[in-house]
Design a protein around this motif. Structure first.
Motif, PDB file in Angstrom:
ATOM      1  N   ALA A 346       0.828  -1.209   0.000  1.00  0.00           N
ATOM      2  CA  ALA A 346       0.000   0.000   0.000  1.00  0.00           C
ATOM      3  C   ALA A 346       0.861   1.259   0.000  1.00  0.00           C
ATOM      4  O   ALA A 346       0.557   2.247  -0.700  1.00  0.00           O
ATOM      5  CB  ALA A 346      -0.929  -0.008   1.211  1.00  0.00           C
ATOM      6  N   LEU A 347       1.932   1.239   0.770  1.00  0.00           N
ATOM      7  CA  LEU A 347       2.814   2.403   0.836  1.00  0.00           C
ATOM      8  C   LEU A 347       3.505   2.644  -0.503  1.00  0.00           C
ATOM      9  O   LEU A 347       3.656   3.796  -0.950  1.00  0.00           O
ATOM     10  CB  LEU A 347       3.838   2.211   1.951  1.00  0.00           C
ATOM     11  CG  LEU A 347       4.784   3.366   2.239  1.00  0.00           C
ATOM     12  CD1 LEU A 347       4.010   4.645   2.558  1.00  0.00           C
ATOM     13  CD2 LEU A 347       5.714   3.010   3.407  1.00  0.00           C
ATOM     14  N   ARG A 408       9.124  10.953   2.934  1.00  0.00           N
ATOM     15  CA  ARG A 408       8.186  11.825   3.635  1.00  0.00           C
ATOM     16  C   ARG A 408       6.892  11.113   4.002  1.00  0.00           C
ATOM     17  O   ARG A 408       6.231  11.470   4.985  1.00  0.00           O
ATOM     18  CB  ARG A 408       7.891  13.065   2.779  1.00  0.00           C
ATOM     19  CG  ARG A 408       9.036  14.057   2.740  1.00  0.00           C
ATOM     20  CD  ARG A 408       8.576  15.387   2.163  1.00  0.00           C
ATOM     21  NE  ARG A 408       8.216  15.273   0.747  1.00  0.00           N
ATOM     22  CZ  ARG A 408       9.074  15.433  -0.267  1.00  0.00           C
ATOM     23  NH1 ARG A 408      10.359  15.705  -0.001  1.00  0.00           N
ATOM     24  NH2 ARG A 408       8.671  15.331  -1.509  1.00  0.00           N
ATOM     25  N   GLU A 409       6.508  10.101   3.227  1.00  0.00           N
ATOM     26  CA  GLU A 409       5.269   9.364   3.480  1.00  0.00           C
ATOM     27  C   GLU A 409       5.482   8.130   4.347  1.00  0.00           C
ATOM     28  O   GLU A 409       4.521   7.440   4.702  1.00  0.00           O
ATOM     29  CB  GLU A 409       4.644   8.929   2.148  1.00  0.00           C
ATOM     30  CG  GLU A 409       4.147  10.074   1.303  1.00  0.00           C
ATOM     31  CD  GLU A 409       2.935  10.753   1.923  1.00  0.00           C
ATOM     32  OE1 GLU A 409       2.042  10.040   2.428  1.00  0.00           O
ATOM     33  OE2 GLU A 409       2.875  12.005   1.915  1.00  0.00           O
ATOM     34  N   PHE A 410       6.727   7.837   4.689  1.00  0.00           N
ATOM     35  CA  PHE A 410       7.060   6.568   5.336  1.00  0.00           C
ATOM     36  C   PHE A 410       6.335   6.351   6.660  1.00  0.00           C
ATOM     37  O   PHE A 410       5.976   5.231   7.009  1.00  0.00           O
ATOM     38  CB  PHE A 410       8.580   6.507   5.549  1.00  0.00           C
ATOM     39  CG  PHE A 410       9.045   5.317   6.337  1.00  0.00           C
ATOM     40  CD1 PHE A 410       8.882   4.039   5.846  1.00  0.00           C
ATOM     41  CD2 PHE A 410       9.631   5.479   7.590  1.00  0.00           C
ATOM     42  CE1 PHE A 410       9.308   2.925   6.567  1.00  0.00           C
ATOM     43  CE2 PHE A 410      10.051   4.378   8.320  1.00  0.00           C
ATOM     44  CZ  PHE A 410       9.892   3.104   7.806  1.00  0.00           C
ATOM     45  N   ALA A 411       6.080   7.402   7.418  1.00  0.00           N
ATOM     46  CA  ALA A 411       5.449   7.250   8.732  1.00  0.00           C
ATOM     47  C   ALA A 411       3.939   7.046   8.647  1.00  0.00           C
ATOM     48  O   ALA A 411       3.300   6.636   9.628  1.00  0.00           O
ATOM     49  CB  ALA A 411       5.759   8.460   9.601  1.00  0.00           C
ATOM     50  N   HIS A 412       3.356   7.302   7.487  1.00  0.00           N
ATOM     51  CA  HIS A 412       1.903   7.246   7.333  1.00  0.00           C
ATOM     52  C   HIS A 412       1.294   5.898   7.750  1.00  0.00           C
ATOM     53  O   HIS A 412       0.251   5.892   8.438  1.00  0.00           O
ATOM     54  CB  HIS A 412       1.539   7.586   5.890  1.00  0.00           C
ATOM     55  CG  HIS A 412       0.074   7.554   5.607  1.00  0.00           C
ATOM     56  ND1 HIS A 412      -0.826   8.411   6.200  1.00  0.00           N
ATOM     57  CD2 HIS A 412      -0.662   6.745   4.782  1.00  0.00           C
ATOM     58  CE1 HIS A 412      -2.039   8.141   5.757  1.00  0.00           C
ATOM     59  NE2 HIS A 412      -1.966   7.134   4.897  1.00  0.00           N
ATOM     60  N   PRO A 413       1.867   4.735   7.393  1.00  0.00           N
ATOM     61  CA  PRO A 413       1.239   3.467   7.782  1.00  0.00           C
ATOM     62  C   PRO A 413       1.120   3.287   9.294  1.00  0.00           C
ATOM     63  O   PRO A 413       0.231   2.562   9.769  1.00  0.00           O
ATOM     64  CB  PRO A 413       2.183   2.412   7.190  1.00  0.00           C
ATOM     65  CG  PRO A 413       2.840   3.101   6.055  1.00  0.00           C
ATOM     66  CD  PRO A 413       3.022   4.518   6.501  1.00  0.00           C
ATOM     67  N   ALA A 418      -2.136  -0.989   9.314  1.00  0.00           N
ATOM     68  CA  ALA A 418      -2.302  -2.114  10.246  1.00  0.00           C
ATOM     69  C   ALA A 418      -1.783  -1.776  11.643  1.00  0.00           C
ATOM     70  O   ALA A 418      -0.755  -1.107  11.803  1.00  0.00           O
ATOM     71  CB  ALA A 418      -1.565  -3.344   9.717  1.00  0.00           C
ATOM     72  N   GLN A 419      -2.469  -2.272  12.644  1.00  0.00           N
ATOM     73  CA  GLN A 419      -2.021  -2.140  14.028  1.00  0.00           C
ATOM     74  C   GLN A 419      -0.840  -3.076  14.271  1.00  0.00           C
ATOM     75  O   GLN A 419      -0.727  -4.140  13.674  1.00  0.00           O
ATOM     76  CB  GLN A 419      -3.163  -2.483  14.983  1.00  0.00           C
ATOM     77  CG  GLN A 419      -2.858  -2.182  16.436  1.00  0.00           C
ATOM     78  CD  GLN A 419      -4.020  -2.473  17.352  1.00  0.00           C
ATOM     79  OE1 GLN A 419      -3.843  -2.642  18.544  1.00  0.00           O
ATOM     80  NE2 GLN A 419      -5.225  -2.541  16.795  1.00  0.00           N
ATOM     81  N   GLY A 420       0.033  -2.689  15.176  1.00  0.00           N
ATOM     82  CA  GLY A 420       1.183  -3.520  15.537  1.00  0.00           C
ATOM     83  C   GLY A 420       2.468  -3.108  14.864  1.00  0.00           C
ATOM     84  O   GLY A 420       3.487  -3.787  14.993  1.00  0.00           O
TER      85      GLY A 420
END
Length: 605
Positions: A346-347, A408-413, A418-420
């Motif tokens: 997704a990323l 820059r988008e790496f922290a979005h997930p 998903a949790q965890g």
């Protein structure tokens, strides 16, 4: 020892396997090793490009500072004992390395005669090389437009000549690693350019210790035999005789292990064809080498053979081929691997869409691996559900600004998927240059090698090398004896293993623990089975070579590393894990071997 090695013995210790290794080994070897020579190996292909860049930024840069940091604290003892030093830490600027050493020596009130070997840097011949346009010697790829670095692998002859000129210290640029041991042996024993068997033996001594503690139990398959001494690993020493035989050992009261197994693993490390291991001074044949355990931490090595090396140097050029970005995160819980892969996908899709909207081309290459779910095993992966994995994402693009979108988008997930998900320890990942290797042959006659001592330079005398004749095919491997009933055991029950890289190729050495196991390895550990085990990565052929002298097999897996080195997006771009994975390969053996008094009696998986 007199009954084993007769006459004069030369003791050489190795204090470093690569740039980044401990700087404390020199002290151990100087204080405990009773050495004649101390050598330090620091260079690899990509290292030369990094050092070339450092020299551009600062004229006094371009060498590896770790060597000086390691020997500086013990210079007084080195001088008192008369230990001579040989190192390739000069990198792209051997003269600056010499100057820094002399400053340190002067601060200690010591005087050393220092020689510098130059000529490996072929950047001054860029136009001539471009005109010749040599293709890459392994892949056939065309010559790149521009090199970041281009260096010939020099041999041992100029080192030997510098020592004969009275040098206490010899600093080189790019030389083959083993030359730092062979050079002193040529000097000490007066070996001639056509003493090929002795030159091969001296090169083998250098090969065994060039990777530091890898010869003394570091990376050993049977790691539990060594783990108790990992905190204080002993570094290797070779005791060399004039006939070429040598004993591998280490300082007393240090950790590690010197055994037939540890030495054999290092011999097969990254050698390709063991009967045609080509070096500037000799083409080596290690296939009939014999190993003998003389005592605790003492292994005798003998019977290396050699022939003419040929008239060319191998040259390694590095060049820029875009940029890559590598990052990892942890994800845990039910179906962790599925969550990790879906998150990564997704990323990548999200950032790909943003890139397209801003006019960037798609990613050149994408790699996702879930470490802990056995993604690297391919079809050999076990069927189980991992509850925690490390997700690795690797991306390649020609423009670093495109990769910065992903960063820059790496922290979005972490807040939207998903949790965890956790374990983002180093902030936003950064694009880094991809440096590829282009290797080719270049005539020795066109490489002016010089030795500079006390400000005076002279041309080194380098033999042409003559024609290197190929050997006839291997003799047929031994056939196993067939019993009435067999059982299946993993390969690790029968063998040790060690693996590494050769550019985009992987080298896997497998050594039988006992001579009676060897026929079963020859029969069942075939090129076809090894190729099938790594089919998920393999793009080329698998070649198998025999080393019956110490009951070993060597495999070369071509085009299996996704480019290799910094050109690869794999979690393991250098095949460091391949042997350990292959040791799970099932092998059939006589059931009687597992019975009491059998060679595998008491074996436990």
């Amino acid at each position: 020892m007199g009954r084993v090695l007769n006459g004069k013995i030369v003791r050489i210790g190795s204090s470093s396997a690569a740039w980044g290794d401990t700087t404390l080994a020199a002290r151990q070897l100087v204080e405990k090793g009773k050495l004649d020579y101390l050598v330090g190996d620091y260079l690899a292909e990509v290292t030369m490009a990094l050092l070339a860049r450092a020299r551009v930024k600062a004229p006094e840069g371009g060498f590896v500072p770790d060597w000086l940091a390691s020997v500086k604290p013990v210079l007084t003892d080195i001088k008192r004992q008369g230990i001579r030093l040989v190192t390739n830490s000069g990198g792209m600027n051997p003269g600056a390395c010499r100057d820094a050493f002399l400053v340190a020596a002067a601060e200690a009130g010591l005087d050393f005669k220092v020689a510098v070997v130059t000529g490996d840097d072929l950047s001054g011949q860029a136009a001539e090389i471009a005109c010749a346009a040599p293709a890459e010697m392994f892949s056939g790829a065309p010559l790149p437009e521009r090199f970041a670095s281009v260096n010939a692998y020099l041999g041992a002859t100029p080192i030997a000549q510098a020592l004969s000129d009275g040098a206490d210290v010899v600093i080189t640029g790019r030389v083959v690693d083993s030359a730092m041991v062979l050079g002193p042996l040529i000097h000490e024993f007066g070996w001639q350019v056509e003493d090929y068997d002795r030159l091969a033996a001296g090169s083998l001594a250098g090969h065994v210790i060039e990777c530091g503690a890898q010869a003394t139990g570091g990376l050993f398959t049977d790691w539990e035999e060594v783990a108790g001494g990992w905190h204080d690993m002993g570094f290797p020493i070779v005791e060399c005789a004039a006939d070429g035989s040598f004993v591998v050992t280490k300082p007393a009261e240090t950790g590690g292990l010197v055994s037939v197994g540890t030495v054999a693993e290092q011999i097969v490390y990254e050698i390709g064809d063991p009967r045609a291991y080509r070096l500037p001074d000799v083409t080596c044949d290690f296939s009939e080498v014999r190993l003998e355990q003389l005592d605790v931490d003492r292994v005798l090595v003998r019977n290396a053979k050699g022939r003419a090396p040929g008239s060319d140097y191998k040259v390694c050029g590095t060049y820029l081929d875009g940029f890559r970005l590598m990052t990892t995160y942890m994800i845990a819980g039910w179906r962790a691997a599925d969550k990790g892969r879906r998150t990564a996908d997704a990323l990548i899709r999200r950032t790909g869409a943003i890139m397209a909207a801003r006019g960037f081309s798609p990613y050149r290459e994408v790699s996702v691996e879930c470490i802990g779910a056995e993604d690297t095993y391919g079809a050999a992966r076990r069927d189980f559900e991992a509850r925690e994995v490390i997700v690795k994402i690797g991306l390649r693009h020609d423009d670093p600004k495109a990769l910065e979108i992903f960063a820059r988008e790496f922290a979005h997930p972490g807040v939207a998927m998903a949790q965890g998900l956790t374990g983002v320890l180093h902030g936003r990942p950064k694009p880094t240059p991809v440096l590829r290797v282009h290797s080719f042959l270049w005539p020795k006659a066109r490489v002016p090698v010089e030795i500079e001592v006390d400000g005076e330079a002279r041309r080194a005398t380098i033999a042409d090398g003559g024609a290197s004749n190929d050997l006839p095919p291997d003799a047929p491997p031994p056939a196993p004896l067939r019993g009435a009933r067999t059982v299946t055991v993993p390969l690790r029950a029968l063998a040790w293993g060690r693996s590494g890289d050769k550019g985009n190729h992987a080298n896997i050495g497998i050594i039988a623990r006992r001579s009676e196991f060897y026929p079963y390895l020859c029969e069942q550990v075939t090129a076809e089975r090894v190729g099938g085990f790594f089919a998920h990565y393999l793009e080329g052929e698998v070649r198998r070579y025999l080393l019956p002298g110490f009951n070993a097999l060597n495999f070369l897996l071509e085009d299996v590393l996704g480019g290799g080195g910094t050109a690869s997006l794999r979690y393991d771009p250098q095949a460091k894990t391949y042997a350990q994975m292959l040791l799970d390969l099932p092998v059939e053996v006589p059931a009687a071997w597992l019975e009491p008094r059998g060679p595998l009696s008491g074996w436990q998986p």
